[in-house]
Design a protein around this motif. Structure first.
Motif, PDB file in Angstrom:
ATOM      1  N   VAL A 143       0.854  -1.190   0.000  1.00 29.00           N
ATOM      2  CA  VAL A 143       0.000   0.000   0.000  1.00 29.00           C
ATOM      3  C   VAL A 143       0.889   1.238   0.000  1.00 29.00           C
ATOM      4  O   VAL A 143       1.664   1.456   0.936  1.00 29.00           O
ATOM      5  N   THR A 144       0.792   2.041  -1.033  1.00 31.33           N
ATOM      6  CA  THR A 144       1.562   3.282  -1.116  1.00 31.33           C
ATOM      7  C   THR A 144       0.609   4.453  -0.916  1.00 31.33           C
ATOM      8  O   THR A 144      -0.366   4.619  -1.657  1.00 31.33           O
ATOM      9  N   LEU A 145       0.910   5.263   0.101  1.00 33.11           N
ATOM     10  CA  LEU A 145       0.033   6.378   0.440  1.00 33.11           C
ATOM     11  C   LEU A 145       0.262   7.552  -0.504  1.00 33.11           C
ATOM     12  O   LEU A 145       1.299   7.653  -1.166  1.00 33.11           O
ATOM     13  N   GLY A 146      -0.698   8.457  -0.525  1.00 39.67           N
ATOM     14  CA  GLY A 146      -0.606   9.637  -1.371  1.00 39.67           C
ATOM     15  C   GLY A 146       0.330  10.681  -0.779  1.00 39.67           C
ATOM     16  O   GLY A 146       1.127  10.403   0.134  1.00 39.67           O
ATOM     17  N   GLU A 147       0.225  11.892  -1.291  1.00 38.67           N
ATOM     18  CA  GLU A 147       1.141  12.960  -0.877  1.00 38.67           C
ATOM     19  C   GLU A 147       1.023  13.288   0.603  1.00 38.67           C
ATOM     20  O   GLU A 147       1.967  13.791   1.207  1.00 38.67           O
ATOM     21  N   ASP A 148      -0.134  13.033   1.193  1.00 39.20           N
ATOM     22  CA  ASP A 148      -0.314  13.320   2.613  1.00 39.20           C
ATOM     23  C   ASP A 148      -0.011  12.092   3.472  1.00 39.20           C
ATOM     24  O   ASP A 148      -0.443  11.990   4.616  1.00 39.20           O
ATOM     25  N   ARG A 163      -7.872  -3.593  13.436  1.00 39.60           N
ATOM     26  CA  ARG A 163      -8.731  -4.480  12.634  1.00 39.60           C
ATOM     27  C   ARG A 163      -8.124  -5.871  12.482  1.00 39.60           C
ATOM     28  O   ARG A 163      -8.668  -6.714  11.763  1.00 39.60           O
ATOM     29  N   GLY A 164      -6.972  -6.110  13.116  1.00 39.34           N
ATOM     30  CA  GLY A 164      -6.346  -7.425  13.039  1.00 39.34           C
ATOM     31  C   GLY A 164      -5.572  -7.679  11.771  1.00 39.34           C
ATOM     32  O   GLY A 164      -5.243  -8.826  11.452  1.00 39.34           O
ATOM     33  N   ILE A 165      -5.263  -6.624  11.028  1.00 33.70           N
ATOM     34  CA  ILE A 165      -4.507  -6.760   9.786  1.00 33.70           C
ATOM     35  C   ILE A 165      -3.018  -6.738  10.118  1.00 33.70           C
ATOM     36  O   ILE A 165      -2.549  -5.863  10.857  1.00 33.70           O
ATOM     37  N   ALA A 166      -2.282  -7.705   9.593  1.00 35.98           N
ATOM     38  CA  ALA A 166      -0.850  -7.798   9.879  1.00 35.98           C
ATOM     39  C   ALA A 166      -0.077  -6.709   9.140  1.00 35.98           C
ATOM     40  O   ALA A 166      -0.131  -6.632   7.911  1.00 35.98           O
ATOM     41  N   VAL A 167       0.617  -5.860   9.883  1.00 32.49           N
ATOM     42  CA  VAL A 167       1.503  -4.851   9.295  1.00 32.49           C
ATOM     43  C   VAL A 167       2.905  -5.449   9.287  1.00 32.49           C
ATOM     44  O   VAL A 167       3.565  -5.546  10.312  1.00 32.49           O
ATOM     45  N   LEU A 168       3.354  -5.894   8.118  1.00 33.44           N
ATOM     46  CA  LEU A 168       4.628  -6.592   8.007  1.00 33.44           C
ATOM     47  C   LEU A 168       5.809  -5.647   7.934  1.00 33.44           C
ATOM     48  O   LEU A 168       6.908  -5.976   8.371  1.00 33.44           O
ATOM     49  N   ASP A 169       5.588  -4.447   7.360  1.00 29.61           N
ATOM     50  CA  ASP A 169       6.695  -3.491   7.229  1.00 29.61           C
ATOM     51  C   ASP A 169       6.112  -2.120   6.877  1.00 29.61           C
ATOM     52  O   ASP A 169       5.021  -2.031   6.298  1.00 29.61           O
ATOM     53  N   VAL A 170       6.855  -1.077   7.257  1.00 29.67           N
ATOM     54  CA  VAL A 170       6.498   0.290   6.876  1.00 29.67           C
ATOM     55  C   VAL A 170       7.780   0.974   6.403  1.00 29.67           C
ATOM     56  O   VAL A 170       8.780   0.986   7.129  1.00 29.67           O
ATOM     57  N   ALA A 171       7.766   1.502   5.188  1.00 31.39           N
ATOM     58  CA  ALA A 171       8.938   2.174   4.633  1.00 31.39           C
ATOM     59  C   ALA A 171       8.617   3.655   4.429  1.00 31.39           C
ATOM     60  O   ALA A 171       7.586   3.999   3.837  1.00 31.39           O
ATOM     61  N   TYR A 172       9.501   4.498   4.936  1.00 30.83           N
ATOM     62  CA  TYR A 172       9.333   5.946   4.798  1.00 30.83           C
ATOM     63  C   TYR A 172      10.385   6.454   3.815  1.00 30.83           C
ATOM     64  O   TYR A 172      11.572   6.519   4.122  1.00 30.83           O
ATOM     65  N   ALA A 173       9.960   6.766   2.621  1.00 34.04           N
ATOM     66  CA  ALA A 173      10.858   7.315   1.598  1.00 34.04           C
ATOM     67  C   ALA A 173      10.160   8.524   0.989  1.00 34.04           C
ATOM     68  O   ALA A 173       9.600   9.348   1.708  1.00 34.04           O
ATOM     69  N   GLU A 174      10.179   8.651  -0.326  1.00 32.51           N
ATOM     70  CA  GLU A 174       9.456   9.755  -0.964  1.00 32.51           C
ATOM     71  C   GLU A 174       7.970   9.656  -0.651  1.00 32.51           C
ATOM     72  O   GLU A 174       7.290  10.652  -0.429  1.00 32.51           O
ATOM     73  N   ARG A 175       7.465   8.416  -0.632  1.00 32.02           N
ATOM     74  CA  ARG A 175       6.096   8.123  -0.215  1.00 32.02           C
ATOM     75  C   ARG A 175       6.151   7.073   0.889  1.00 32.02           C
ATOM     76  O   ARG A 175       7.095   6.287   0.960  1.00 32.02           O
ATOM     77  N   LEU A 179       3.561  -2.638   3.943  1.00 34.30           N
ATOM     78  CA  LEU A 179       3.449  -4.009   3.456  1.00 34.30           C
ATOM     79  C   LEU A 179       2.543  -4.737   4.444  1.00 34.30           C
ATOM     80  O   LEU A 179       2.886  -4.906   5.615  1.00 34.30           O
ATOM     81  N   LEU A 180       1.370  -5.133   3.966  1.00 32.76           N
ATOM     82  CA  LEU A 180       0.359  -5.744   4.819  1.00 32.76           C
ATOM     83  C   LEU A 180       0.183  -7.210   4.456  1.00 32.76           C
ATOM     84  O   LEU A 180       0.540  -7.649   3.367  1.00 32.76           O
TER      85      LEU A 180
END
Length: 213
Positions: A143-148, A163-175, A179-180
């Motif tokens: 999932v890639t978030l928008g400009e905000d 909601r019980g959704i597995a958050v496997l990774d979060v990457a902070y770059a340009e966006r 990874l769920l």
């Protein structure tokens, strides 16, 4: 193939004594046959003064063509150690685990029935104190978030976990990219993401993988 199974999240040990013979069981989480055999070798090296190092291991989810089960009596009468140990692991529905039972002989013969009970009981004792971990087969969704995204990321992660959704990774770059992992249909997760982000996120389905839950 099963989409869920149980393993252990760490190591566990237990020891029992039967007619002065000591039986120590060590449970270790492993992912490969090589790792299982390394655990057996470590027990053999650490407890070099013991007469037997019997073992049993189960790898992979039930129904997987690559799953594997092995056991060894290591010099005990055939069928009195490894097979009963394996039955305990099966009964506990544990996978990706190796059990090694080290026996110090106490001078009294236990007979076939006594050995079966002793080896089984030592594994049960270790299973009782082992930290159980559930594993689940999920589909990875990127999932890639928008400009905000930097503004939304913290709240979105909290909502996803709630909601019980597995958050496997979060990457902070340009966006910001999440990874769920979802055990359900990826399209249902994509719809939830659209609702949580007002349709500003892009989603991409990747592979299936096993995760700890």
């Amino acid at each position: 193939m099963s989409r869920q199974y149980s393993t252990i999240s760490g190591e566990a040990s237990a020891e029992i004594e039967v007619k002065r013979s000591r039986f120590r069981c060590d449970l270790t989480r492993v992912a490969t046959e090589e790792a299982a055999r390394e655990a057996i070798a470590r027990a053999r090296a650490e407890f070099w003064d013991a007469r037997h190092h019997c073992s049993a291991f189960v790898l992979g989810p039930a129904g997987d063509p690559d799953s594997m089960e092995r056991s060894s009596d290591d010099g005990e009468p055939a069928g009195t150690a490894g097979a009963p140990m394996l039955e305990v692991l099966r009964g506990a529905e544990l996978r990706d685990v190796v059990a090694v039972v080290t026996r110090w002989f106490g001078g009294t013969l236990l007979g076939a029935g006594g050995l079966v009970r002793a080896y089984s009981d030592s594994v049960r004792a270790a299973v009782e104190v082992a930290p159980i971990q559930r594993r689940e087969l999920v589909t990875e969704v990127e999932v890639t978030l928008g400009e905000d995204g930097y503004v939304r990321a913290g709240r979105l992660e909290a909502d996803l976990r709630a909601r019980g959704i597995a958050v496997l990774d979060v990457a902070y770059a340009e966006r910001v990219t999440f990874l769920l992992g979802t055990p359900g249909e990826p399209g249902e997760l994509a719809a939830q993401i659209a609702g949580l982000t007002a349709g500003t996120a892009n989603t991409r389905v990747r592979r299936t993988t096993w995760v700890d839950r």
